[in-house]
Structures are given as C-alpha cells and as structure tokens.
Scaffold this motif. Structure first.
Motif, PDB file in Angstrom:
ATOM      1  N   ALA A  47      19.418  39.279 -64.085  1.00 48.53           N
ATOM      2  CA  ALA A  47      20.658  39.923 -64.521  1.00 48.53           C
ATOM      3  C   ALA A  47      20.437  41.416 -64.741  1.00 48.53           C
ATOM      4  CB  ALA A  47      21.174  39.260 -65.804  1.00 48.53           C
ATOM      5  N   LEU A  48      19.300  41.791 -65.317  1.00 49.45           N
ATOM      6  CA  LEU A  48      18.995  43.209 -65.523  1.00 49.45           C
ATOM      7  C   LEU A  48      18.803  43.931 -64.196  1.00 49.45           C
ATOM      8  CD1 LEU A  48      16.571  43.000 -68.566  1.00 49.45           C
ATOM      9  CD2 LEU A  48      18.913  43.870 -68.557  1.00 49.45           C
ATOM     10  N   ASP A  49      18.159  43.291 -63.249  1.00 50.18           N
ATOM     11  CA  ASP A  49      17.975  43.894 -61.926  1.00 50.18           C
ATOM     12  C   ASP A  49      19.325  44.123 -61.245  1.00 50.18           C
ATOM     13  OD1 ASP A  49      15.227  43.850 -62.287  1.00 50.18           O
ATOM     14  OD2 ASP A  49      14.914  42.054 -61.053  1.00 50.18           O
ATOM     15  N   GLN A  50      20.233  43.163 -61.369  1.00 51.22           N
ATOM     16  CA  GLN A  50      21.559  43.313 -60.783  1.00 51.22           C
ATOM     17  C   GLN A  50      22.344  44.430 -61.463  1.00 51.22           C
ATOM     18  OE1 GLN A  50      23.219  39.371 -61.058  1.00 51.22           O
ATOM     19  NE2 GLN A  50      22.158  38.659 -59.217  1.00 51.22           N
ATOM     20  N   ALA A  51      22.202  44.542 -62.774  1.00 49.70           N
ATOM     21  CA  ALA A  51      22.885  45.617 -63.502  1.00 49.70           C
ATOM     22  C   ALA A  51      22.342  46.974 -63.073  1.00 49.70           C
ATOM     23  CB  ALA A  51      22.720  45.423 -65.012  1.00 49.70           C
ATOM     24  N   GLU A  52      21.024  47.069 -62.891  1.00 48.27           N
ATOM     25  CA  GLU A  52      20.432  48.327 -62.452  1.00 48.27           C
ATOM     26  C   GLU A  52      20.948  48.707 -61.059  1.00 48.27           C
ATOM     27  OE1 GLU A  52      16.141  50.525 -61.706  1.00 48.27           O
ATOM     28  OE2 GLU A  52      16.168  48.364 -62.027  1.00 48.27           O
ATOM     29  N   LEU A  53      21.073  47.729 -60.184  1.00 47.86           N
ATOM     30  CA  LEU A  53      21.590  47.997 -58.851  1.00 47.86           C
ATOM     31  C   LEU A  53      23.031  48.496 -58.918  1.00 47.86           C
ATOM     32  CD1 LEU A  53      21.369  47.981 -55.787  1.00 47.86           C
ATOM     33  CD2 LEU A  53      21.979  45.550 -55.831  1.00 47.86           C
ATOM     34  N   ARG A  54      23.832  47.882 -59.775  1.00 44.88           N
ATOM     35  CA  ARG A  54      25.225  48.339 -59.937  1.00 44.88           C
ATOM     36  C   ARG A  54      25.277  49.780 -60.417  1.00 44.88           C
ATOM     37  NH1 ARG A  54      28.742  44.376 -63.366  1.00 44.88           N
ATOM     38  NH2 ARG A  54      30.280  45.985 -62.890  1.00 44.88           N
ATOM     39  N   VAL A  55      24.407  50.126 -61.362  1.00 40.38           N
ATOM     40  CA  VAL A  55      24.367  51.499 -61.869  1.00 40.38           C
ATOM     41  C   VAL A  55      23.953  52.451 -60.754  1.00 40.38           C
ATOM     42  CG1 VAL A  55      23.142  53.061 -63.433  1.00 40.38           C
ATOM     43  CG2 VAL A  55      23.983  50.854 -64.274  1.00 40.38           C
ATOM     44  N   ARG A  56      22.946  52.077 -59.991  1.00 39.64           N
ATOM     45  CA  ARG A  56      22.498  52.935 -58.874  1.00 39.64           C
ATOM     46  C   ARG A  56      23.617  53.131 -57.850  1.00 39.64           C
ATOM     47  NH1 ARG A  56      17.037  54.083 -58.153  1.00 39.64           N
ATOM     48  NH2 ARG A  56      15.703  53.180 -59.736  1.00 39.64           N
ATOM     49  N   LEU A  57      24.354  52.062 -57.569  1.00 42.08           N
ATOM     50  CA  LEU A  57      25.466  52.174 -56.625  1.00 42.08           C
ATOM     51  C   LEU A  57      26.567  53.088 -57.169  1.00 42.08           C
ATOM     52  CD1 LEU A  57      25.716  48.502 -55.351  1.00 42.08           C
ATOM     53  CD2 LEU A  57      25.119  50.510 -53.991  1.00 42.08           C
ATOM     54  N   LEU A  58      26.788  53.049 -58.455  1.00 45.68           N
ATOM     55  CA  LEU A  58      27.784  53.924 -59.066  1.00 45.68           C
ATOM     56  C   LEU A  58      27.321  55.373 -59.071  1.00 45.68           C
ATOM     57  CD1 LEU A  58      28.918  51.677 -62.034  1.00 45.68           C
ATOM     58  CD2 LEU A  58      30.301  52.347 -60.054  1.00 45.68           C
ATOM     59  N   LEU A  59      26.031  55.598 -59.298  1.00 47.61           N
ATOM     60  CA  LEU A  59      25.502  56.960 -59.340  1.00 47.61           C
ATOM     61  C   LEU A  59      25.479  57.609 -57.965  1.00 47.61           C
ATOM     62  CD1 LEU A  59      22.551  56.571 -61.854  1.00 47.61           C
ATOM     63  CD2 LEU A  59      24.731  57.713 -62.241  1.00 47.61           C
ATOM     64  N   GLU A  89      26.169  56.328 -51.550  1.00 45.42           N
ATOM     65  CA  GLU A  89      25.677  56.564 -50.195  1.00 45.42           C
ATOM     66  C   GLU A  89      24.192  56.232 -50.053  1.00 45.42           C
ATOM     67  OE1 GLU A  89      27.656  57.405 -47.624  1.00 45.42           O
ATOM     68  OE2 GLU A  89      29.300  57.210 -49.070  1.00 45.42           O
ATOM     69  N   ALA A  90      23.425  56.440 -51.098  1.00 39.35           N
ATOM     70  CA  ALA A  90      21.979  56.198 -51.053  1.00 39.35           C
ATOM     71  C   ALA A  90      21.490  55.653 -52.395  1.00 39.35           C
ATOM     72  CB  ALA A  90      21.245  57.486 -50.692  1.00 39.35           C
ATOM     73  N   PRO A  91      21.828  54.400 -52.712  1.00 42.10           N
ATOM     74  CA  PRO A  91      21.445  53.859 -54.024  1.00 42.10           C
ATOM     75  C   PRO A  91      19.941  53.811 -54.251  1.00 42.10           C
ATOM     76  CG  PRO A  91      22.325  52.132 -52.610  1.00 42.10           C
ATOM     77  CD  PRO A  91      22.532  53.432 -51.898  1.00 42.10           C
ATOM     78  N   ASP A  92      19.158  53.684 -53.176  1.00 46.31           N
ATOM     79  CA  ASP A  92      17.702  53.636 -53.334  1.00 46.31           C
ATOM     80  C   ASP A  92      17.116  54.975 -53.748  1.00 46.31           C
ATOM     81  OD1 ASP A  92      17.639  50.968 -52.684  1.00 46.31           O
ATOM     82  OD2 ASP A  92      17.185  51.326 -50.574  1.00 46.31           O
ATOM     83  N   GLN A  93      17.863  56.060 -53.523  1.00 49.40           N
ATOM     84  CA  GLN A  93      17.374  57.387 -53.864  1.00 49.40           C
ATOM     85  C   GLN A  93      17.980  57.925 -55.155  1.00 49.40           C
ATOM     86  OE1 GLN A  93      17.889  59.886 -50.421  1.00 49.40           O
ATOM     87  NE2 GLN A  93      16.643  58.569 -49.136  1.00 49.40           N
ATOM     88  N   ALA A  94      18.821  57.147 -55.808  1.00 48.82           N
ATOM     89  CA  ALA A  94      19.404  57.584 -57.078  1.00 48.82           C
ATOM     90  C   ALA A  94      18.292  57.711 -58.115  1.00 48.82           C
ATOM     91  CB  ALA A  94      20.460  56.591 -57.555  1.00 48.82           C
ATOM     92  N   ALA A  95      18.361  58.762 -58.907  1.00 52.65           N
ATOM     93  CA  ALA A  95      17.345  58.988 -59.936  1.00 52.65           C
ATOM     94  C   ALA A  95      17.465  57.907 -61.002  1.00 52.65           C
ATOM     95  CB  ALA A  95      17.519  60.364 -60.551  1.00 52.65           C
ATOM     96  N   PRO A  96      16.338  57.349 -61.445  1.00 50.21           N
ATOM     97  CA  PRO A  96      16.390  56.341 -62.506  1.00 50.21           C
ATOM     98  C   PRO A  96      16.993  56.919 -63.781  1.00 50.21           C
ATOM     99  CG  PRO A  96      14.178  56.521 -61.592  1.00 50.21           C
ATOM    100  CD  PRO A  96      14.989  57.632 -61.013  1.00 50.21           C
TER     101      PRO A  96
END
Length: 86
Positions: free
Chosen positions: A58-70, A73-80
């Motif tokens: 669940a935490l991993d999915q939430a982190e992915l959602r945050v990255r997609l929101l940030l 276009e490039a969620p893998d490159q979003a700053a933590p």
C-alpha cells in the motif's frame, strides 16, 4: 418478498492500510507479552508477515501515486519527497 441485504461497504485503500497497520501493532503487542504458545506465536508471526507485506505494498502504491502527481510525464525521475521541504 425477500428483503435484499445491503452490499458490504467497500473500504478505501487508506482505511484498509490503517486497519492492517492497527492489526499488526496489536499482534506485535500480544507477541511481545510472551504469553503465547509456540504454535500461536508461529501463527501470529505468519499473519504479521502477511500484514507487513500488505502495508508495504500500500505504501509503494501511494508513493507511485505521489510521483505521478509530481511529474506525470516521467514519474521515475520525480525527486523523492523529503519531510520538511516546502
């Protein structure tokens, strides 16, 4: 005419996570009490591992959602996210 039973309410991912985390905390407290038999302890440990994995997913999915929101276009490159940053 038979009454229809209402469908069970679906839980939100946040509520499901919080329920799992609460159950895990209670399980740990019982195990730390030292009053459980070996068989009960092993069963509790197995349940705890399942709850831990569920919470981590669940935490991993939430982190992915945050990255997609940030950066959609490039969620893998979003700053933590770092706590305390604005």
């Amino acid at each position: 005419m038979a009454k229809s039973t209402p469908a069970p309410a679906e839980t939100t991912p946040v509520a499901d996570f919080e329920h799992s985390l609460d159950e895990l905390e209670q399980l740990v407290a019982r195990m730390e009490g030292g009053e459980m038999s070996l068989d009960d302890s092993l069963s509790a440990f197995e349940r705890g591992i399942g709850l831990y994995r569920h919470c981590q997913q669940a935490l991993d999915q939430a982190e992915l959602r945050v990255r997609l929101l940030l950066d959609p276009e490039a969620p893998d490159q979003a700053a933590p996210f770092k706590p305390g940053e604005n």
